[in-house]
Design a protein around this motif. Structure first.
Motif, mmCIF file in Angstrom:
data_model
loop_
_atom_site.group_PDB
_atom_site.id
_atom_site.type_symbol
_atom_site.label_atom_id
_atom_site.label_comp_id
_atom_site.label_asym_id
_atom_site.label_seq_id
_atom_site.Cartn_x
_atom_site.Cartn_y
_atom_site.Cartn_z
ATOM 1 N N TYR C 412 0.849 -1.197 0.000
ATOM 2 C CA TYR C 412 0.000 0.000 0.000
ATOM 3 C C TYR C 412 0.879 1.238 0.000
ATOM 4 O O TYR C 412 0.660 2.175 -0.766
ATOM 5 N N PRO C 418 0.736 6.118 -1.263
ATOM 6 C CA PRO C 418 -0.349 5.286 -1.798
ATOM 7 C C PRO C 418 -1.138 5.982 -2.904
ATOM 8 O O PRO C 418 -1.655 5.320 -3.805
ATOM 9 N N PRO C 455 -3.838 -2.074 -4.003
ATOM 10 C CA PRO C 455 -4.307 -1.869 -2.622
ATOM 11 C C PRO C 455 -5.061 -0.549 -2.480
ATOM 12 O O PRO C 455 -6.014 -0.445 -1.705
ATOM 13 N N TRP C 456 -4.644 0.421 -3.243
ATOM 14 C CA TRP C 456 -5.312 1.724 -3.201
ATOM 15 C C TRP C 456 -6.761 1.578 -3.675
ATOM 16 O O TRP C 456 -7.691 2.116 -3.081
ATOM 17 N N GLU C 459 -8.933 -0.012 -1.150
ATOM 18 C CA GLU C 459 -9.327 0.926 -0.109
ATOM 19 C C GLU C 459 -10.440 1.846 -0.616
ATOM 20 O O GLU C 459 -11.460 2.015 0.039
ATOM 21 N N GLU C 466 -6.155 0.775 3.936
ATOM 22 C CA GLU C 466 -4.815 0.472 3.407
ATOM 23 C C GLU C 466 -4.825 -0.776 2.530
ATOM 24 O O GLU C 466 -3.803 -1.418 2.343
#
Lengths: 480, 408, 528
Positions: C412, C418, C455-456, C459, C466
């Motif tokens: 992340y 990020p 990962p962004w 989220e 995260e």
């Protein structure tokens, strides 16, 4: 040659060997101690690595536990301790952490001071004792801090420290002591525990380091009547009807009622014992005992005095230390090795000529390599260490008179340390206390009658010098 | 490293795989009844009718493909010492060209497997066993100057069993085969080098033959040809299961479990409990499990593997009480059944069958040591028409069937 | 204002829905609020490209508790599980290993690499099973209170201690080792072949920001064997119609018990007055009151996003802040024109019916982790691939396939922060495809569509802080009575009437449903 059978033959010339020999001899037993080197002390000995310059042991030892000092009456033999030097800026930061964790440290010390507690197959009484210990620790810390400590133990030192400190350079200084006993980087889980273990040895160290401690122990041993024979190489143990009755050496066979070996557990139980004498399960466990060396030691003779702090950690951020670990992990040489730098001659000026200095560098992180690569590794590493030194003080490289680099490969081949680990095996959550070196022989007794083990590869290990010797001696005496 | 593949073919994930005799056994197996034996296709029965195969073993001779057995070559100066250490027998006293039945135990004296050790003379020894145990014995090889090679896939094996087996072999070999019980020899069958041992899993006169897989088809053909006048029949595992119960032999995985695979302690058994205590040579120095076995030997046995003879009249009576003729299929049964003494369960049957030659219902059972004496009366659970009953059974000596020709 | 509902549950993921179903089953009036247009949270099926239905995030049903399937009668509500048949690991040198359900077949496969390992493998399975049997009841319990243990907690601990003592001493040691050793060190004690160890070791690191050599990772090896002890009801596999089918079945069950479920109802905040949670305020301003509010979003979003720091005790807030997320994985979903053709096992075959692990060696896995530590995604990441359309034709047009690729490591915290993930998204996707091309050349030509989730994205789109797929790292210091924090691991929170029921609580992530079920039980037992 028939020899009178001694009560105890101690094989090994290190701190734990001397401590055990002294205690047993004082109980009125006849004790003979043999070691293969010309002088006592093993890796904690001092030798002349360049005319006029002496080393000060390979390890940076903590002071023995107070109980050990008292039991051996070390202070009668010239032993003194002092507060270990710390970098000025890190002490005020580490102290509050240590204060907060003091009850945990005390618990670790309580474990270290006693015979290994049975953790795998505890009796009901032992469970109550464990419960009691936990309860006392909790009461001493307060319930919140105790719960938090449970959280901290398995964490990585970097994760723990980043909760409190923002400055990477400080975190690196603080974290470094956790990294010299295991096979870990600052991002590895459980390094918070290793940090506590390293500090449980106490903030003190012997004046004069390992060599001074060895010399005090030698005096104690001689006074107790221990026969000491150096330069005696052991080939293996002698067995009669499944019982160890002595050792065969280059000076003939030495017989004894009991034998205590402080060598690396694999040497004691695998190399010097016929493989058929060792139960398969124990052999497998010992085979899985991890002792991958990660620290090299370099002695440097400088023809100038050294100003400034006596101990420094060189490695700017936790990630630098982690990178160094990564390199060793993959069997390569770190671009920027991290260092624990000790001005050895500041503690004991006699080891260097007037106006000159000896530096002891513990180099992180270096892996064992094959024989063809050893020379190349040494050259490259030496150059890189000097580069790092130049960053500390640009005058140093020019002042180097001589240097000696002992890599884990050397430790393995020349210092009888399989794997090349300074502490006779990695410190890790599953290799401490009664689990060290493995279940079944965690209390110094081996499955072979008459054979005992002690040393850094047993409970409580290298952070507590002399403790395993004293505890093993206690077991031998109790055994009758 | 490529795994040696029995037929030399390339890797094919489909399992089970054929044995070296598959080319011959497959067309003969008209019933298409096969099973998976250690990952190999193994014939259960060639025809739909089992009795002929059974009677071949007991009256003429049967030919069995036993290639899936585990075979390990043990060689080197310490081979005998090593085998004496990992098995229950003193192999150092095993003379060349002799075979011995062995138990293999763990450190706690619990059975891992059973099998045979063959002294091949200069070539070392061969250990055969039911399951893959190369790793298990290799654990103990440290300190012994031995080499252990798993030859399971590189040796094809056949068993020829039954009263006429000697005659058939002599005809095929063109010479006398003076092998005594548990003796072995190296021979050549029309140019095919084989090892032959007078061993087997049938409790009858019989031999086992070992050869390189490339000779497998030729060997099969020779034996079948020579056996024709003697009514030699290819035999599958179902018939073998009946005769081995008659012979009182235990089967790993059925009558006892291999200790390392036991999830619970109570599943493990010692050789004494599994009825093969005779294969344990104690008092010869330490070997794997010796301490525990020595201790156990001194105690009264907790469990005992016994032979049970079920009362046929009572079975018949039960059938007739529901109006049915007695039905006792000629087929071994591996379903566990409780064994009682009065109101208490004292053990269980692990293998049972109707023995055509003895005309009785027999079973191998594990019972508490106190009720294991021959002659003891017990009761066995028996289901007829979906209703549970108990019928009387008597503890008898094993083997149930023991013809003199086996040893003579 | 009188409470209209007994409980309002924020978040319609599988745990929120499970909790709702159990509460409704007990006669409570329950409302579930889901922000997105579909239910399931990260256990969701979406038709991303026409005709291709994806288990967008979570791709296998790993540990769905059999008691949940039974008690909520999920099969009646449409849940069908198709077992994963095998584990296939191709290697760069053209060799490969498949672990099959058939023991002999697996033995022969492994023996090509090591005969010793081949014979050890089933024994390892047995040992793991014995240990898993010890762990299983722990999944179903409410953790003890680590700060103020009551009599009940002590009894629970005593019971655990007794069960521990009932284990064989060797197993006790193994248990301790599992919690302290690294996956690799633990496997080294059993096996010698990298080809076997690497694919096994990775199950120890999925979803964590740790390497296979990091101490403490051995424990997760057990999870692989947890399914085994559930016996006949074991649930390693695909849900027919995608993982979303699990959520749908649970939602269906919840509705059948009378729960009300609203989608596209994003919650703005939880109204806290005098330390008491009273009302949920939706983004459109609607206020909904309930006697209890149950949060099925992760702890950080719950306390800092919805409650607000000002309502929290500072120490508690710090401990929630210290709860680590550090998402380490991404997801690539492909629509394929044809089946992939692996060099090591060409063509169609049973090896494609299981999961496919690209884990070439221990060293390669460790290097992948090393890169991530310094803020880069792995140049040769670990991939876990499934092609559910091979066994479930309902999710792709005939002849076409969907391929779901789980990718680790994708940190992340990228070097550029990020927020820089979106600009690297496609490059990251390319890395994954390039990696896979090494094992099945020509794959690129068969790709019809590609969806890359960093990962962004996890989220932003799925509300996973995260990008952590487990609502917080599953590391030793964040498990059991420490999840999410000591003293508050019993689903209750310091905010009165606010409860938690998702993966951020014991026993953690995976399509397991246990947190939801445990939370409902704790809530129903509480005197409120």
């Amino acid at each position: 040659m028939t020899q009178e059978r001694t009560d105890l033959l101690v094989v090994g010339g290190g701190i734990d060997a001397l401590a055990a020999a002294t205690i047993v001899a004082r109980a009125g037993r006849s004790v003979r101690l043999i070691c293969s080197e010309a002088s006592l002390g093993e890796i904690d000995a001092s030798w002349e690595f360049h005319p006029g310059y002496r080393s000060a042991g390979l390890r940076c030892l903590s002071a023995p536990r107070p109980a050990v000092v008292a039991k051996l009456r070390l202070e009668d033999f010239g032993y003194r301790s002092r507060l270990a030097p710390t970098t000025e800026e890190s002490r005020p930061l580490s102290e509050p952490l240590l204060d907060e964790m003091a009850p945990i440290l005390a618990t670790i010390q309580e474990f270290a001071d006693g015979a290994p507690r049975e953790l795998i197959d505890p009796s009901f009484l032992e469970m109550l004792r464990l419960g009691g210990t936990l309860h006392r620790t909790r009461r001493a810390m307060g319930k919140y801090a105790f719960a938090d400590a449970l959280r901290v133990l398995p964490m990585s030192i970097e994760d723990w420290l980043s909760e409190r400190f923002d400055e990477p350079r400080l975190r690196a200084q603080l974290a470094a002591p956790a990294l010299f006993g295991g096979w870990v980087g600052p991002l590895s889980p459980s390094t918070a525990f290793l940090w506590l273990l390293a500090h449980a040895g106490g903030a003190h160290e012997p004046v004069g380091g390992g060599p001074a401690l060895v010399s005090a122990l030698e005096k104690a041993a001689r006074e107790a009547g221990v026969t000491i024979e150096t330069s005696t190489t052991v080939d293996g143990w002698t067995l009669e009807q499944g019982r160890v009755v002595g050792a065969s050496t280059d000076g003939g066979e030495l017989r004894a009622k009991q034998l205590l070996s402080t060598a690396h557990p694999s040497i004691t139980l695998l190399e010097r014992l016929g493989a058929r004498e060792v139960p398969a399960a124990l052999r497998e466990d010992l085979g899985a005992y991890r002792s991958r060396g990660i620290v090299a030691v370099m002695h440097i003779a400088l023809d100038c005095p050294v100003e400034g702090p006596e101990q420094r950690w060189i490695g700017d951020s936790p990630l630098d230390w982690e990178r160094a670990f990564d390199a060793a992990k993959h069997g390569t040489i770190p671009e920027r090795p991290c260092l624990r730098l000790r001005v050895a001659s500041a503690d004991d000026p006699s080891i260097a000529p007037e106006g000159c200095s000896v530096l002891k560098l513990q180099v992180f992180a270096v892996s064992v390599v094959g024989p063809d690569e050893a020379d190349r590794q040494r050259e490259t590493l030496e150059a890189r260490v000097l580069e790092q030194l130049a960053r500390v003080d640009e005058n140093w490289p020019g002042a180097v008179v001589a240097s000696e680099l002992i890599t884990p490969t050397d430790l393995e081949h020349h210092h009888h340390l399989p794997g090349g680990h300074l502490e006779h095996g990695e410190l890790a959550l599953d290799q401490v206390f009664s689990l060290r070196p493995c279940v079944g022989i965690g209390s110094y007794r081996t499955p072979v009658p008459g054979l005992w083990i002690a040393g850094a590869g047993t409970h409580p290990g290298g952070p507590f010098p002399g403790s395993s010797g004293v505890l093993a001696a206690g077991q031998i005496l109790a055994d009758g | 490293m490529d795994f040696p593949y029995p037929r030399g073919g390339t890797y094919d994930p489909a399992m089970p795989i054929p044995t070296p005799f598959h080319d011959r056994t497959a067309p003969l197996c008209t019933s298409l009844r096969w099973k998976d034996w250690a990952g190999f296709h193994a014939v259960c029965r060639y025809g739909t009718h089992l009795e002929a195969e059974y009677h071949a073993i007991r009256h003429s001779a049967g030919l069995l493909d036993v290639s899936p057995l585990t075979k390990i070559a043990v060689a080197g100066p310490d081979a005998a010492a090593f085998l004496s250490f990992v098995t229950s027998r003193d192999i150092q006293r095993l003379r060349p060209a002799r075979v011995r039945y062995v138990a293999i135990c763990d450190e706690a004296g619990k059975l891992v497997d059973d099998g045979t050790v063959m002294n091949l003379g200069d070539a070392g020894y061969r250990l055969t066993a039911a399951s893959p145990i190369w790793r298990w014995i290799d654990r103990f090889s440290a300190g012994f100057d031995v080499s252990l090679v798993d030859e399971s896939d590189s040796i094809a094996s056949l068993a020829i069993q039954g009263p006429r087996s000697r005659a058939i072999l002599e005809q095929a070999a063109g010479e006398k085969i003076p092998l005594r019980y548990f003796q072995m020899a190296k021979m050549s069958f029309d140019g095919i080098p084989i090892e032959i041992s007078r061993t087997g899993y049938t409790g009858d006169l019989g031999y086992e033959l070992w050869c390189q897989p490339e000779h497998s088809t030729a060997l099969w053909d020779q034996l079948m040809e020579a056996g024709k006048p003697h009514r030699l029949l290819p035999v599958g595992l179902d018939a073998l299961d009946i005769v081995r119960i008659e012979a009182g032999f235990v089967l790993q995985g059925i009558d006892y479990y291999s200790a390392p695979t036991c999830l619970i302690e109570s599943r493990k058994s010692s050789p004494f409990e599994a009825g093969i205590g005779f294969a344990v040579d104690l008092g010869r120095g330490s070997f794997v499990g010796s301490e525990a076995l020595e201790r156990e030997k001194r105690m009264p046995p907790r469990w005992k593997l016994v032979g049970l003879e079920l009362s046929l009249p009572d079975i018949e009576k039960l059938y007739s009480s529901v109006g049915l003729p007695p039905v006792l299929p000629i087929e071994a049964c591996r379903t566990s059944r409780p064994v009682h003494r009065r109101s208490r369960q004292v053990g269980y049957i692990t293998s049972s069958t109707f023995s055509p030659i003895l005309k009785s219902a027999i079973a191998l059972a594990t019972v508490e040591g106190s009720v294991g004496e021959p002659g003891t009366g017990l009761e066995v659970e028996f289901t007829i028409e979906h209703v549970h009953h108990r019928i009387p059974a008597t503890v008898v000596e094993r083997p149930f069937f023991d013809p003199p020709r086996k040893r003579n | 204002m009188a409470a209209v509902y007994d409980q309002v549950i924020i978040g319609g993921g599988h745990n929120g829905l499970t909790c709702a179903a159990y509460l409704a089953r007990a006669g409570r009036k329950v409302l579930v609020l889901e922000a997105r247009h579909v239910l399931g949270g990260a256990a969701v099926t979406e038709e991303v490209f026409p005709g291709f239905k994806y288990s967008v995030c979570s791709y296998v049903v790993s540990l769905l508790r059999p008691e949940i399937i039974r008690e909520l009668e999920l099969t009646r509500h449409g849940l069908e599980l198709i077992p994963l048949e095998c584990s296939f690991s191709p290697f760069p040198d053209g060799s490969s290993l498949v672990r099959w359900p058939d023991q002999e077949q697996t033995r022969r496969e492994i023996a090509r690499f090591s005969r010793r390992d081949a014979e050890t493998y089933p024994l390892f399975g047995d040992a793991m099973m014995r240990l898993a049997r010890f762990v299983r009841p722990i999944l179903e319990m409410t953790p003890p209170d680590a700060i103020d243990p009551g009599l009940g907690d002590l009894l629970d601990l005593l019971k655990l201690g007794r069960r521990f003592r009932q284990l064989d001493p060797v197993d006790r040691l193994r248990k301790i080792q599992m919690f302290t050793m690294s996956a690799v060190d633990f496997l080294d004690r059993w096996f010698e072949s990298d080809a076997l160890k690497a694919p096994m070791a990775v199950s120890g690191i999925i979803g964590t920001f740790l390497g296979v050599r990091s101490p403490g990772t051995a424990y997760v090896l057990l999870h692989h064997y947890m399914g085994e002890i559930d016996g006949a009801s074991r649930s390693w596999g695909f849900a027919r119609g995608g993982t979303g089918a699990v959520s749908c079945a649970i939602a269906d069950a919840a509705r059948s018990f009378g729960a009300e479920i609203r989608t596209e109802a994003p919650v703005a905040r939880i109204d806290v007055r005098n330390g008491e949670a009273r009302t949920v305020v939706l983004e459109d301003g609607t206020e909904i009151s309930a006697r209890q509010i149950v949060s099925a979003v992760d702890p950080r979003r719950t306390f800092f996003g919805l409650v607000g720091r000002e309502h929290l005790d500072p120490d508690f807030a710090t401990s929630i802040e210290r709860f680590k997320y550090r998402g380490s994985s991404g997801k690539v979903n492909l629509a394929l024109d044809r089946l992939p053709n692996f060099t090591s096992r060409p063509g169609d075959g049973p090896h494609l019916r299981g999961d496919i692990a690209i884990a070439p060696s221990i060293d390669a896995l460790e290097r992948a982790y090393d890169e991530a530590k310094y803020g880069r995604w792995s140049s040769r990441p670990y991939l876990n691939i499934v092609i559910p359309s091979v066994v479930d034709p309902t999710i792709a047009p005939p002849g076409k396939h969907v391929m779901s690729i789980f990718v680790q490591y994708a940190p992340y915290q990228l070097e550029g922060g990020p927020e820089s993930w979106p600009q690297h998204r496609e490059a990251f996707g390319d890395t994954v495809i390039e990696t896979l091309e090494e094992y099945c050349p020509g794959l690129s030509d068969s790709i019809l569509h590609r969806q890359v989730l960093t990962p962004w994205d996890l989220e932003q789109e799925f509300g996973l802080t995260e990008g952590n797929i487990f609502h917080g790292e599953l590391s030793l210091e964040q498990l059991f009575f420490l999840r999410p924090t000591a003293g508050w691991a019993r689903y209750k929170t310091p905010v009165k009437n606010l409860w938690m029921c998702a993966s951020g609580t014991h026993p953690g992530g995976g399509v397991m449903g246990a947190p939801g079920r445990n939370a409902a039980r704790a809530l129903l037992k509480a005197r409120v």
